[in-house]
Write a protein that holds these residues in place. Structure first.
Motif, PDB file in Angstrom:
ATOM      1  N   ALA A  99       5.395  13.386  19.708  1.00  0.00           N
ATOM      2  CA  ALA A  99       4.787  14.627  19.207  1.00  0.00           C
ATOM      3  C   ALA A  99       5.698  15.390  18.244  1.00  0.00           C
ATOM      4  CB  ALA A  99       4.369  15.514  20.383  1.00  0.00           C
ATOM      5  N   PRO A 100       7.005  15.496  18.497  1.00  0.00           N
ATOM      6  CA  PRO A 100       7.855  16.209  17.534  1.00  0.00           C
ATOM      7  C   PRO A 100       7.894  15.553  16.156  1.00  0.00           C
ATOM      8  CG  PRO A 100       8.969  15.992  19.656  1.00  0.00           C
ATOM      9  CD  PRO A 100       7.763  15.113  19.710  1.00  0.00           C
ATOM     10  N   LYS A 101       7.538  14.289  16.072  1.00  0.00           N
ATOM     11  CA  LYS A 101       7.495  13.575  14.799  1.00  0.00           C
ATOM     12  C   LYS A 101       6.104  13.645  14.160  1.00  0.00           C
ATOM     13  CE  LYS A 101      10.795  10.180  16.660  1.00  0.00           C
ATOM     14  NZ  LYS A 101      12.006  10.665  15.959  1.00  0.00           N
ATOM     15  N   GLN A 102       5.196  14.399  14.789  1.00  0.00           N
ATOM     16  CA  GLN A 102       3.812  14.538  14.319  1.00  0.00           C
ATOM     17  C   GLN A 102       3.065  13.207  14.349  1.00  0.00           C
ATOM     18  OE1 GLN A 102       2.449  17.677  13.777  1.00  0.00           O
ATOM     19  NE2 GLN A 102       4.443  18.162  14.700  1.00  0.00           N
ATOM     20  N   ILE A 103       3.398  12.396  15.346  1.00  0.00           N
ATOM     21  CA  ILE A 103       2.689  11.135  15.570  1.00  0.00           C
ATOM     22  C   ILE A 103       1.890  11.268  16.859  1.00  0.00           C
ATOM     23  CG2 ILE A 103       2.907   8.658  15.999  1.00  0.00           C
ATOM     24  CD1 ILE A 103       5.547   8.771  14.395  1.00  0.00           C
TER      25      ILE A 103
ATOM     26  N   PHE B  64       0.794  -1.229   0.000  1.00  0.00           N
ATOM     27  CA  PHE B  64       0.000   0.000   0.000  1.00  0.00           C
ATOM     28  C   PHE B  64       0.830   1.285   0.000  1.00  0.00           C
ATOM     29  CE2 PHE B  64      -3.185  -2.836   2.346  1.00  0.00           C
ATOM     30  CZ  PHE B  64      -3.888  -3.124   1.176  1.00  0.00           C
ATOM     31  N   GLY B  65       2.152   1.152   0.074  1.00  0.00           N
ATOM     32  CA  GLY B  65       3.000   2.325  -0.075  1.00  0.00           C
ATOM     33  C   GLY B  65       3.282   3.134   1.172  1.00  0.00           C
ATOM     34  N   GLY B  66       2.838   2.674   2.328  1.00  0.00           N
ATOM     35  CA  GLY B  66       3.112   3.425   3.550  1.00  0.00           C
ATOM     36  C   GLY B  66       2.211   2.984   4.676  1.00  0.00           C
ATOM     37  N   LEU B  67       2.235   3.757   5.753  1.00  0.00           N
ATOM     38  CA  LEU B  67       1.420   3.447   6.925  1.00  0.00           C
ATOM     39  C   LEU B  67       1.112   4.733   7.669  1.00  0.00           C
ATOM     40  CD1 LEU B  67       0.234   1.047   8.565  1.00  0.00           C
ATOM     41  CD2 LEU B  67       2.324   1.085   9.930  1.00  0.00           C
ATOM     42  N   HIS B  68      -0.163   4.951   7.943  1.00  0.00           N
ATOM     43  CA  HIS B  68      -0.592   6.199   8.567  1.00  0.00           C
ATOM     44  C   HIS B  68      -1.200   6.003   9.951  1.00  0.00           C
ATOM     45  CE1 HIS B  68      -0.827   6.534   4.137  1.00  0.00           C
ATOM     46  NE2 HIS B  68      -0.223   7.687   4.366  1.00  0.00           N
TER      47      HIS B  68
ATOM     48  N   PHE C  20       4.072  -2.168  23.083  1.00  0.00           N
ATOM     49  CA  PHE C  20       5.376  -1.502  23.034  1.00  0.00           C
ATOM     50  C   PHE C  20       6.088  -1.800  21.717  1.00  0.00           C
ATOM     51  CE2 PHE C  20       9.943  -2.405  23.713  1.00  0.00           C
ATOM     52  CZ  PHE C  20      10.409  -1.111  23.954  1.00  0.00           C
ATOM     53  N   LEU C  21       6.137  -3.078  21.342  1.00  0.00           N
ATOM     54  CA  LEU C  21       6.803  -3.457  20.100  1.00  0.00           C
ATOM     55  C   LEU C  21       6.110  -2.845  18.885  1.00  0.00           C
ATOM     56  CD1 LEU C  21       7.519  -7.239  20.816  1.00  0.00           C
ATOM     57  CD2 LEU C  21       9.174  -5.358  20.842  1.00  0.00           C
ATOM     58  N   GLY C  22       4.775  -2.779  18.948  1.00  0.00           N
ATOM     59  CA  GLY C  22       4.030  -2.194  17.840  1.00  0.00           C
ATOM     60  C   GLY C  22       4.337  -0.727  17.646  1.00  0.00           C
ATOM     61  N   MET C  23       4.355   0.012  18.739  1.00  0.00           N
ATOM     62  CA  MET C  23       4.660   1.435  18.622  1.00  0.00           C
ATOM     63  C   MET C  23       6.056   1.641  18.057  1.00  0.00           C
ATOM     64  SD  MET C  23       2.790   3.383  21.825  1.00  0.00           S
ATOM     65  CE  MET C  23       3.573   2.466  23.171  1.00  0.00           C
ATOM     66  N   GLN C  24       7.023   0.887  18.571  1.00  0.00           N
ATOM     67  CA  GLN C  24       8.385   1.022  18.049  1.00  0.00           C
ATOM     68  C   GLN C  24       8.454   0.712  16.556  1.00  0.00           C
ATOM     69  OE1 GLN C  24      11.174  -1.359  20.347  1.00  0.00           O
ATOM     70  NE2 GLN C  24      11.842   0.492  21.405  1.00  0.00           N
ATOM     71  N   ALA C  25       7.724  -0.323  16.134  1.00  0.00           N
ATOM     72  CA  ALA C  25       7.831  -0.774  14.748  1.00  0.00           C
ATOM     73  C   ALA C  25       7.295   0.234  13.738  1.00  0.00           C
ATOM     74  CB  ALA C  25       7.088  -2.103  14.597  1.00  0.00           C
ATOM     75  N   VAL C  26       6.255   0.977  14.109  1.00  0.00           N
ATOM     76  CA  VAL C  26       5.602   1.844  13.117  1.00  0.00           C
ATOM     77  C   VAL C  26       6.183   3.246  13.045  1.00  0.00           C
ATOM     78  CG1 VAL C  26       3.437   0.559  13.355  1.00  0.00           C
ATOM     79  CG2 VAL C  26       3.754   2.682  14.667  1.00  0.00           C
ATOM     80  N   VAL C  27       6.954   3.648  14.040  1.00  0.00           N
ATOM     81  CA  VAL C  27       7.417   5.034  14.077  1.00  0.00           C
ATOM     82  C   VAL C  27       8.249   5.414  12.850  1.00  0.00           C
ATOM     83  CG1 VAL C  27       8.945   6.648  15.290  1.00  0.00           C
ATOM     84  CG2 VAL C  27       7.191   5.395  16.551  1.00  0.00           C
ATOM     85  N   PRO C  28       9.236   4.615  12.423  1.00  0.00           N
ATOM     86  CA  PRO C  28      10.037   5.056  11.276  1.00  0.00           C
ATOM     87  C   PRO C  28       9.226   5.298  10.009  1.00  0.00           C
ATOM     88  CG  PRO C  28      11.177   3.303  12.455  1.00  0.00           C
ATOM     89  CD  PRO C  28       9.795   3.386  13.033  1.00  0.00           C
ATOM     90  N   VAL C  29       8.313   4.395   9.671  1.00  0.00           N
ATOM     91  CA  VAL C  29       7.533   4.581   8.445  1.00  0.00           C
ATOM     92  C   VAL C  29       6.566   5.739   8.589  1.00  0.00           C
ATOM     93  CG1 VAL C  29       5.802   2.832   9.096  1.00  0.00           C
ATOM     94  CG2 VAL C  29       6.122   3.421   6.703  1.00  0.00           C
ATOM     95  N   MET C  30       5.972   5.916   9.756  1.00  0.00           N
ATOM     96  CA  MET C  30       5.085   7.063   9.956  1.00  0.00           C
ATOM     97  C   MET C  30       5.861   8.370   9.860  1.00  0.00           C
ATOM     98  SD  MET C  30       2.368   6.087  12.942  1.00  0.00           S
ATOM     99  CE  MET C  30       1.129   4.807  12.711  1.00  0.00           C
ATOM    100  N   GLU C  31       7.052   8.402  10.451  1.00  0.00           N
ATOM    101  CA  GLU C  31       7.851   9.624  10.399  1.00  0.00           C
ATOM    102  C   GLU C  31       8.221   9.969   8.961  1.00  0.00           C
ATOM    103  OE1 GLU C  31      11.668  11.663  12.669  1.00  0.00           O
ATOM    104  OE2 GLU C  31      11.423   9.479  12.718  1.00  0.00           O
ATOM    105  N   ARG C  32       8.577   8.978   8.173  1.00  0.00           N
ATOM    106  CA  ARG C  32       8.908   9.224   6.764  1.00  0.00           C
ATOM    107  C   ARG C  32       7.710   9.773   6.004  1.00  0.00           C
ATOM    108  NH1 ARG C  32      11.668   4.246   7.302  1.00  0.00           N
ATOM    109  NH2 ARG C  32      10.011   3.080   6.241  1.00  0.00           N
TER     110      ARG C  32
END
Length: 244
Positions: free
Chosen positions: A171-175, A78-82, A116-128
């Motif tokens: 919050a600084p990553k707009q997540i 799907f090209g990303g994750l929101h 905890f693992l879920g939050m860690q896993a999604v942060v990089p793709v959401m930040e991008r």
């Protein structure tokens, strides 16, 4: 334009109950979903029902590699994750003096470590992608004392604190990170109750009925959507007033 047009949401524990209700509503509003669950037959059936807007993978939320696979699937297909809904959880009620370490640890692994693992896993793709929204499914057992559920309650209180800490960090990553606290919801999870326990719980709900998976899903969708763009670190009870 549909509220979730162009958006992709990962839902753990997405094969049935609240997770399935969330998936159906997201797809109905133009979004796409990745469904993770250990219930393979139910998850595959739901993905088939939802069609091209859904993908399913077997996911054990206690395994970091399963989270990585879910995120990779979202990006590849799907090209990303929101959005992320940390919906997976277990509820096996026992009072304090009947709870052993193994019972405690299993609740911790699924309900707390998995989140905890879920939050860690999604942060990089959401930040991008410029930001996103995480919704952690806690419980009214994370807002007040709950009988015969020391292990479950402990994890749900923990999710409440984890949500607030993550909201500040991200919050600084707009997540944005928020928690939802369902009360008695008429799903498979509460079938462990006896008729007497069910009657007693109903008597404690001011609105006089059990909640539905759809009741919870509507609140989750609000928090995932841009309508909640200035909401983070919040906790919302969906319980018919049971925690009052």
């Amino acid at each position: 334009m549909a509220r979730f047009s162009g958006k992709v949401v990962l839902i753990s524990g997405g094969a049935r109950g609240q997770g399935a209700a969330e998936a159906r509503q997201i797809v109905a509003e133009g979004g796409r979903v990745v469904l993770g669950d250990v219930l393979e037959a139910e998850g595959q059936a739901l993905a088939a029902e939802l069609g091209a807007a859904a993908r399913f993978l077997r996911q054990d939320v206690t395994r970091a590699e399963d989270w990585a696979a879910a995120v990779a699937l979202a990006e590849r297909e799907f090209g990303g994750l929101h959005g992320l809904v940390n919906n997976a959880g277990i509820y096996r009620p026992l009072p304090l003096m009947q709870t052993d370490a193994a019972h405690w640890e299993r609740h911790f692994e699924v309900n707390q470590l998995g989140c905890f693992l879920g939050m860690q896993a999604v942060v990089p793709v959401m930040e991008r992608g410029g930001g996103g929204s995480i919704v952690n499914i806690s419980s009214t057992a994370g807002l007040r004392g709950s009988p015969n559920a020391i292990a479950y309650s402990s994890t749900k209180w923990a999710l409440r604190g984890m949500t607030k800490a993550a909201a500040v960090d991200l919050a600084p990553k707009q997540i944005r990170v928020n928690s939802v606290h369902p009360g008695p919801i008429d799903t498979e999870m509460v079938k462990v109750w006896s008729n007497e326990q069910r009657t007693k719980r109903l008597s404690q709900i001011p609105l006089g009925r059990m909640g539905t998976a759809e009741d919870v899903a509507r609140v989750v969708l609000f928090l995932l959507s841009d309508e909640a763009a200035y909401v983070t670190g919040a906790e919302i009870a969906v319980d018919g007033g049971a925690s009052l």
